[in-house]
Scaffold this motif. Structure first.
Motif, PDB file in Angstrom:
ATOM      1  N   VAL A 243       0.847  -1.188   0.000  1.00 59.75           N
ATOM      2  CA  VAL A 243       0.000   0.000   0.000  1.00 59.75           C
ATOM      3  C   VAL A 243       0.880   1.235   0.000  1.00 59.75           C
ATOM      4  CG1 VAL A 243      -1.849   1.191   1.207  1.00 59.75           C
ATOM      5  CG2 VAL A 243      -1.753  -1.290   1.247  1.00 59.75           C
ATOM      6  N   GLN A 244       0.617   2.168  -0.927  1.00 58.74           N
ATOM      7  CA  GLN A 244       1.398   3.383  -1.052  1.00 58.74           C
ATOM      8  C   GLN A 244       0.713   4.581  -0.419  1.00 58.74           C
ATOM      9  OE1 GLN A 244       4.511   3.413  -2.497  1.00 58.74           O
ATOM     10  NE2 GLN A 244       4.301   1.201  -2.597  1.00 58.74           N
ATOM     11  N   GLU A 245      -0.604   4.585  -0.365  1.00 61.13           N
ATOM     12  CA  GLU A 245      -1.357   5.701   0.186  1.00 61.13           C
ATOM     13  C   GLU A 245      -2.143   5.219   1.405  1.00 61.13           C
ATOM     14  OE1 GLU A 245      -3.809   7.213  -2.887  1.00 61.13           O
ATOM     15  OE2 GLU A 245      -2.151   8.119  -4.010  1.00 61.13           O
ATOM     16  N   VAL A 246      -2.045   5.979   2.489  1.00 61.54           N
ATOM     17  CA  VAL A 246      -2.723   5.575   3.713  1.00 61.54           C
ATOM     18  C   VAL A 246      -4.237   5.616   3.558  1.00 61.54           C
ATOM     19  CG1 VAL A 246      -2.724   7.906   4.671  1.00 61.54           C
ATOM     20  CG2 VAL A 246      -2.718   5.938   6.217  1.00 61.54           C
ATOM     21  N   GLU A 247      -4.744   6.456   2.630  1.00 62.76           N
ATOM     22  CA  GLU A 247      -6.180   6.531   2.419  1.00 62.76           C
ATOM     23  C   GLU A 247      -6.735   5.250   1.801  1.00 62.76           C
ATOM     24  OE1 GLU A 247      -4.031   8.588   1.171  1.00 62.76           O
ATOM     25  OE2 GLU A 247      -4.337  10.595   2.026  1.00 62.76           O
ATOM     26  N   SER A 248      -5.872   4.457   1.168  1.00 66.22           N
ATOM     27  CA  SER A 248      -6.356   3.254   0.487  1.00 66.22           C
ATOM     28  C   SER A 248      -6.886   2.225   1.472  1.00 66.22           C
ATOM     29  CB  SER A 248      -5.231   2.647  -0.365  1.00 66.22           C
ATOM     30  OG  SER A 248      -4.816   3.551  -1.360  1.00 66.22           O
ATOM     31  N   TRP A 249      -6.336   2.180   2.687  1.00 66.04           N
ATOM     32  CA  TRP A 249      -6.859   1.246   3.690  1.00 66.04           C
ATOM     33  C   TRP A 249      -8.318   1.570   4.007  1.00 66.04           C
ATOM     34  CZ3 TRP A 249      -4.907  -3.214   5.168  1.00 66.04           C
ATOM     35  CH2 TRP A 249      -3.540  -3.444   5.066  1.00 66.04           C
ATOM     36  N   ASP A 250      -8.603   2.835   4.283  1.00 65.53           N
ATOM     37  CA  ASP A 250      -9.972   3.222   4.617  1.00 65.53           C
ATOM     38  C   ASP A 250     -10.912   3.016   3.433  1.00 65.53           C
ATOM     39  OD1 ASP A 250      -8.991   3.970   7.097  1.00 65.53           O
ATOM     40  OD2 ASP A 250      -8.666   6.047   6.488  1.00 65.53           O
ATOM     41  N   LEU A 251     -10.451   3.340   2.228  1.00 70.06           N
ATOM     42  CA  LEU A 251     -11.293   3.149   1.045  1.00 70.06           C
ATOM     43  C   LEU A 251     -11.576   1.676   0.787  1.00 70.06           C
ATOM     44  CD1 LEU A 251      -9.716   5.785  -1.378  1.00 70.06           C
ATOM     45  CD2 LEU A 251     -11.852   5.975  -0.091  1.00 70.06           C
ATOM     46  N   ALA A 252     -10.570   0.829   0.998  1.00 71.68           N
ATOM     47  CA  ALA A 252     -10.781  -0.605   0.789  1.00 71.68           C
ATOM     48  C   ALA A 252     -11.762  -1.174   1.806  1.00 71.68           C
ATOM     49  CB  ALA A 252      -9.445  -1.338   0.878  1.00 71.68           C
ATOM     50  N   TYR A 253     -11.673  -0.765   3.051  1.00 68.97           N
ATOM     51  CA  TYR A 253     -12.630  -1.236   4.065  1.00 68.97           C
ATOM     52  C   TYR A 253     -14.044  -0.751   3.739  1.00 68.97           C
ATOM     53  CZ  TYR A 253      -9.376  -3.289   7.431  1.00 68.97           C
ATOM     54  OH  TYR A 253      -8.460  -4.095   8.059  1.00 68.97           O
ATOM     55  N   GLU A 254     -14.165   0.492   3.295  1.00 71.35           N
ATOM     56  CA  GLU A 254     -15.489   1.005   2.949  1.00 71.35           C
ATOM     57  C   GLU A 254     -16.069   0.287   1.738  1.00 71.35           C
ATOM     58  OE1 GLU A 254     -15.044   5.157   2.366  1.00 71.35           O
ATOM     59  OE2 GLU A 254     -14.639   5.603   4.485  1.00 71.35           O
ATOM     60  N   ARG A 255     -15.231  -0.090   0.796  1.00 71.77           N
ATOM     61  CA  ARG A 255     -15.709  -0.788  -0.388  1.00 71.77           C
ATOM     62  C   ARG A 255     -16.185  -2.202  -0.051  1.00 71.77           C
ATOM     63  NH1 ARG A 255     -14.934  -0.343  -5.972  1.00 71.77           N
ATOM     64  NH2 ARG A 255     -14.995  -2.328  -7.092  1.00 71.77           N
ATOM     65  N   LEU A 256     -15.479  -2.874   0.867  1.00 72.10           N
ATOM     66  CA  LEU A 256     -15.824  -4.251   1.196  1.00 72.10           C
ATOM     67  C   LEU A 256     -16.950  -4.362   2.217  1.00 72.10           C
ATOM     68  CD1 LEU A 256     -12.266  -5.878   1.424  1.00 72.10           C
ATOM     69  CD2 LEU A 256     -13.952  -6.152  -0.401  1.00 72.10           C
ATOM     70  N   PHE A 257     -16.950  -3.489   3.231  1.00 69.79           N
ATOM     71  CA  PHE A 257     -17.876  -3.654   4.357  1.00 69.79           C
ATOM     72  C   PHE A 257     -18.900  -2.542   4.463  1.00 69.79           C
ATOM     73  CE2 PHE A 257     -13.826  -5.672   5.470  1.00 69.79           C
ATOM     74  CZ  PHE A 257     -14.251  -6.966   5.733  1.00 69.79           C
ATOM     75  N   GLY A 258     -18.803  -1.505   3.652  1.00 68.46           N
ATOM     76  CA  GLY A 258     -19.804  -0.446   3.667  1.00 68.46           C
ATOM     77  C   GLY A 258     -19.825   0.300   4.987  1.00 68.46           C
ATOM     78  N   ARG A 259     -20.998   0.346   5.617  1.00 68.93           N
ATOM     79  CA  ARG A 259     -21.120   1.060   6.884  1.00 68.93           C
ATOM     80  C   ARG A 259     -20.398   0.357   8.028  1.00 68.93           C
ATOM     81  NH1 ARG A 259     -27.517   2.981   7.010  1.00 68.93           N
ATOM     82  NH2 ARG A 259     -27.417   4.304   5.111  1.00 68.93           N
TER      83      ARG A 259
END
Length: 229
Positions: free
Chosen positions: A140-156
């Motif tokens: 992972v190169q961008e720290v925002e990608s962790w949050d975006l990936a969790y939101e994409r997989l688990f939503g709320r």
């Protein structure tokens, strides 16, 4: 350099409940003297492990609670300090640049636009390019990608899923068995590998779908009459 290669400005997210730490802040502060303040408190905290003879799962829960409280407080007061320093810098003494701007505004005619005054002795700031993600083995190169990936997989439920993963990883690291520690590290690397692959695909789609106005000038002139040779 194209305009899309310049990294956009992304403000830091607000702290939950006013004191919980944020990943994006500590991603930038981990290599600064701010981290020394955190690790100084962590050194004092780790001494209590020997005084109270805590078991491994109590040490894991205690470390997570310490991270949320202490790291959050360090981040909170650091943000306030930096914001106060920025306000003091904006309200600082007069500089040569401000005097040049005031002088040009007085001398310029009223019916003509005021010319821009370049600061003396200061080179123009160079654009900050985005970090290229060409390596297939990069994590992972961008720290925002962790949050975006969790939101994409688990939503709320992204916050709950991220908390559960951090809790499981913390318990695995403090477990007395080295096999469990190794499995925890491998699970973290596998998750980072998956998020990094998704990140590269996402950035590839964003860079591939460019508007016509973002093309270089020499490409646009070839489409004009008389230039298609």
């Amino acid at each position: 350099m194209d305009s899309q290669d310049i990294a956009p400005y992304r403000p830091l997210p607000s702290q939950r409940w006013g004191f919980l730490p944020t990943n994006r802040f500590w991603y930038h502060a981990s290599l600064t003297p701010i981290s020394l303040v955190f690790w100084a408190g962590a050194a004092v905290f780790f001494t209590f492990f020997d005084l109270f003879a805590l078991v491994w799962w109590q040490q894991s829960l205690g470390w997570m609670a310490f991270w949320w409280v202490w790291a959050g407080l360090v981040e909170r007061y650091t943000r306030k300090y930096l914001a106060r320093r920025r306000m003091q810098a904006l309200a600082g003494p007069r500089t040569d640049l401000s005097e040049d701007l005031e002088r040009s505004a007085v001398e310029a005619p009223a019916d003509e636009p005021m010319p821009l005054v370049k600061p003396r002795g200061l080179p123009p700031p160079a654009p900050v390019p985005l970090q290229a993600l060409e390596s297939k083995w990069a994590l992972v190169q961008e720290v925002e990608s962790w949050d975006l990936a969790y939101e994409r997989l688990f939503g709320r439920g992204a916050g709950v899923a991220q908390f559960a993963f951090n809790l499981a990883f913390g318990l695995a690291i403090f477990h007395p068995s080295w096999l469990v520690k190794l499995l925890g590290i491998l699970a973290l690397l596998a998750a980072a590998r998956g998020v990094g692959s998704w990140e590269r695909r996402r950035l590839g789609r964003e860079r591939g779908a460019l508007p016509p106005s973002s093309e270089p000038a020499w490409r646009s002139t070839r489409s004009l009459p008389g230039f298609d040779r």
